[in-house]
Design an enzyme around this catalytic site. Structure first.
Site, short mmCIF file in Angstrom:
data_model
loop_
_atom_site.label_atom_id
_atom_site.label_comp_id
_atom_site.label_asym_id
_atom_site.label_seq_id
_atom_site.Cartn_x
_atom_site.Cartn_y
_atom_site.Cartn_z
N ARG A 179 0.45 -3.94 13.50
CA ARG A 179 0.13 -2.54 13.97
C ARG A 179 -1.29 -2.63 14.03
NH1 ARG A 179 1.51 1.68 9.18
NH2 ARG A 179 -0.18 0.97 8.22
N THR A 194 -4.56 3.08 15.61
CA THR A 194 -3.41 4.13 16.25
C THR A 194 -2.11 4.01 15.42
OG1 THR A 194 -2.63 2.43 17.81
CG2 THR A 194 -4.30 3.90 18.68
N ASP A 223 -1.08 -4.22 1.47
CA ASP A 223 -0.71 -5.05 2.80
C ASP A 223 0.26 -6.50 2.40
OD1 ASP A 223 -2.54 -5.15 5.60
OD2 ASP A 223 -0.97 -6.87 4.96
N ASP A 256 -0.97 -9.67 3.79
CA ASP A 256 -2.46 -10.08 3.35
C ASP A 256 -1.97 -10.73 1.86
OD1 ASP A 256 -4.07 -9.56 5.29
OD2 ASP A 256 -4.79 -7.75 4.65
C1 PRP Z 1 3.00 -4.65 8.42
C2 PRP Z 1 4.30 -4.70 7.85
C3 PRP Z 1 5.32 -4.03 9.07
C4 PRP Z 1 4.47 -2.97 9.60
C5 PRP Z 1 4.97 -1.75 9.02
O1 PRP Z 1 2.60 -5.45 9.57
O2 PRP Z 1 4.61 -5.94 7.69
O3 PRP Z 1 5.39 -4.93 10.49
O4 PRP Z 1 3.06 -3.21 8.87
O5 PRP Z 1 4.14 -0.84 9.25
P1 PRP Z 1 4.94 0.55 10.47
O6 PRP Z 1 6.24 0.78 9.86
O7 PRP Z 1 3.88 1.73 10.39
O8 PRP Z 1 4.86 -0.01 11.78
P2 PRP Z 1 1.24 -5.70 10.09
O9 PRP Z 1 0.98 -4.85 11.20
O10 PRP Z 1 0.30 -5.60 8.85
O11 PRP Z 1 1.08 -7.15 10.47
P3 PRP Z 1 0.93 -8.48 9.70
O12 PRP Z 1 2.79 -8.76 9.05
O13 PRP Z 1 0.83 -9.52 10.63
O14 PRP Z 1 0.39 -8.48 8.33
N1 URA Z 2 2.20 -2.53 6.14
C1 URA Z 2 1.89 -2.94 4.75
O1 URA Z 2 1.76 -4.17 4.79
N2 URA Z 2 1.79 -2.01 3.92
C2 URA Z 2 2.05 -0.59 4.08
O2 URA Z 2 2.03 -0.09 3.04
C3 URA Z 2 2.25 -0.24 5.44
C4 URA Z 2 2.21 -1.05 6.28
#
Ligand code: PRP
Ligand code: URA
Length: 209
Positions: free
Chosen positions: A104, A108, A200, A203
């Site tokens: 994400r 944006t 997160d 993370d």
């Molecule tokens: C996080 C989570 C989802 C997304 C959710 O991933 O694991 O995939 O955000 O957010 P949304 O519903 O607003 O799209 P992230 O983009 O942080 O990537 P990562 O899993 O690589 O940490």
């Molecule tokens: N992605 C995450 O990992 N946590 C949130 O709360 C939203 C998006």
């Protein structure tokens, strides 16, 4: 219209509490996500079709049951979805695993695709798409769209925690997809994080940041 199911089994709720707690370190967080994924897999597979067969016990021939119907596939959305795969495979070891890489964009909040590797027969499988977090719903919606473009016809979405905004997005974009959640939280904050959520997920799973 897709159904929204909150899997509020006491063990899932108990473990989710520790997953949410900011004091829970990476090792315990990872183990708890793994355990909750197993518990959710148990619930989500409750209605899998069975067929009757005969089994020879040491005593006699008996009627028994085995799984029938479509084979399963697990599709984690990278990277945080990876934390749910092993827990699910504990229960459904024959499932094939495909990967969809999306992150994400922090400005944006729109999903950016960077990877896709799927079993060759996804159109014949019942797919469970997994991601711990359903926030705006952008990532999960994009993953489901991509999977449909690749031939998927039968999908469920399974997330640990969702915001109402994400659930509405999936219902609008993918009314054919049932959603399974550990918890439905209150809202998103100004940064697109789920409140109260868990922070997160990627993370916390991988110890980054
Ligand atoms: C996080 C989570 C989802 C997304 C959710 O991933 O694991 O995939 O955000 O957010 P949304 O519903 O607003 O799209 P992230 O983009 O942080 O990537 P990562 O899993 O690589 O940490
Ligand atoms: N992605 C995450 O990992 N946590 C949130 O709360 C939203 C998006």
């Amino acid at each position: 219209m897709g159904q929204v199911n909150v899997l509020d089994h006491p063990l899932i709720q108990h473990k989710l509490t520790y997953i949410r707690d900011y004091r829970t370190g990476t090792k315990a967080f990872r183990e708890l996500v793994d355990e909750v994924a197993t518990l959710m897999a148990f619930e989500i597979t409750r209605n899998l079709p069975l067929e009757e067969i005969e089994v020879e016990t040491p005593v006699c021939t008996a009627k028994a049951y085995q799984l029938a119907g479509k084979k399963l596939g697990i599709i984690p959305i990278l990277r945080a979805g990876l934390g749910m795969v092993d827990g699910m495979l504990n229960l459904i070891p024959a499932a094939k695993v495909g990967h969809v890489g999306l992150y994400r964009d922090p400005e944006t909040l729109k999903p950016v695709e960077y990877y896709c590797k799927l079993p060759s027969d996804i159109q014949e499988r019942e797919l469970i798409v997994v991601d711990p977090m359903l926030a705006t719903g952008g990532s999960a919606s994009a993953a489901l769209t991509l999977l449909k473009q690749k031939g998927a016809v039968n999908m469920k979405l399974m997330c640990l925690i969702a915001a109402p905004e994400g659930v509405e997005q999936i219902k609008e974009d993918h009314p054919d997809v049932d959603i399974y959640l550990g918890a439905l939280d209150e809202k998103l904050n100004d940064h697109g994080y789920i409140v109260p959520g868990l922070g997160d997920a990627g993370d916390r799973l991988f110890g980054t940041k």
